[in-house]
Design an enzyme around this catalytic site. Sequence first.
Site, PDB file in Angstrom:
ATOM      1  N   ALA A  65     -13.018  17.153 -25.662  1.00 16.39           N
ATOM      2  CA  ALA A  65     -13.203  17.734 -24.335  1.00 16.39           C
ATOM      3  C   ALA A  65     -13.145  16.595 -23.326  1.00 16.39           C
ATOM      4  O   ALA A  65     -13.406  15.430 -23.666  1.00 16.39           O
ATOM      5  CB  ALA A  65     -14.552  18.431 -24.263  1.00 16.39           C
ATOM      6  N   GLY A 108     -13.920  18.141 -29.369  1.00 13.00           N
ATOM      7  CA  GLY A 108     -13.292  19.437 -29.107  1.00 13.00           C
ATOM      8  C   GLY A 108     -11.899  19.533 -29.699  1.00 13.00           C
ATOM      9  O   GLY A 108     -11.422  20.635 -30.005  1.00 13.00           O
ATOM     10  N   GLU A 111     -12.404  20.555 -33.115  1.00 12.89           N
ATOM     11  CA  GLU A 111     -12.928  21.931 -33.097  1.00 12.89           C
ATOM     12  C   GLU A 111     -11.813  22.951 -32.870  1.00 12.89           C
ATOM     13  O   GLU A 111     -11.795  24.000 -33.507  1.00 12.89           O
ATOM     14  CB  GLU A 111     -14.018  22.057 -32.028  1.00 12.89           C
ATOM     15  N   GLU A 131     -19.261  13.315 -30.779  1.00 14.10           N
ATOM     16  CA  GLU A 131     -20.094  13.674 -29.620  1.00 14.10           C
ATOM     17  C   GLU A 131     -21.447  12.962 -29.621  1.00 14.10           C
ATOM     18  O   GLU A 131     -21.992  12.643 -28.572  1.00 14.10           O
ATOM     19  CB  GLU A 131     -20.334  15.197 -29.582  1.00 14.10           C
TER      20      GLU A 131
END
Length: 257
Positions: A65, A108, A111, A131
């Site tokens: 992200a 992300g 993910e 993260e």
Amino acid sequence: MAYDNILVETNGRVGVITLNRPKALNALNAALIGELGHALDAFEADAGIGAIVLTGSERAFAAGADIKEMQPLLFPATYTEDFITSWERLSRCRKPVIAAVAGYALGGGCEIAMMCDIILAADNARFGQPEIQLGIMPGAGGSQRLTRAIGKAKAMEMCLTGRTLTAEEADRYGLVSRVVPLAELRDEAMKVAGTIADLSLASVMMTKESVNRAFETTLAEGIRFERRLFQALFATADQKEGMSAFTEKRGPSFTNA
Ligand code: CO8
């Protein structure tokens, strides 16, 4: 719709979405996630598309992200605006999605790869949930899908330390379906997607739904669910065509009827 952060093309019955923010290693910002959702909506609505390939660049599938976009966020807005919900569009896709992953698939990025149905990895792929090194944790399903994919011990080490996996490790642990040389990744993904796209769409979609059900239910319920879908396929013309083609020693020609 014109896209700024992804490239969208079709190749026969395969829809291809390429994440395209090269300067940020395809970091997933809100605009990109919105465009991805829009492109998926369009491919899902298009009867001419039977499978989707999601890919990035040779250097990065996606490095996570967008940290710069997230940095100033405060809890009230993340909650009231339901931050991250828009990311779930990919996991709700009913047509099969093949992730062709080269380079970084971090946070992300890992993910969204795990939201896909098949992950093909180039030999330079790196998977990780770093993260924790940013003072946060996986937020788009990483702690759940990674654990289901590779088990608690390995998922826990990755999520708690941020350790990344090589493509070879990801293959050995069962996170990816296989590893191919970087130069062959795209062709291989197109081949897999093309094979699926030429099959009967109903049987493909029901198969995807049934495999995914295994993560949500008991064995007995899952088997009952599978049996109902299996039986339902005998209502399709494609079942007659597939079996007739076999007995007549010819290739099937599915019509999605
Ligand atoms: N966000 C924003 N920008 C990024 C990101 C990112 N995740 N990753 C890389 N970039 C940018 C860099 O800032 C840099 O930009 P600039 O040139 O303007 O400084 C450019 O991409 C190139 O990156 P590097 O210079 O760092 O390239 P290196 O080859 O030296 O390093 C790495 C590559 C190792 C991938 C490194 O960039 C890195 O560690 N990136 C961050 C990886 C990371 O921590 N990812 C997890 C992010 S958090 C997350 O994904 C949470 C998901 C939760 C759900 C989603 C909610 C929205």
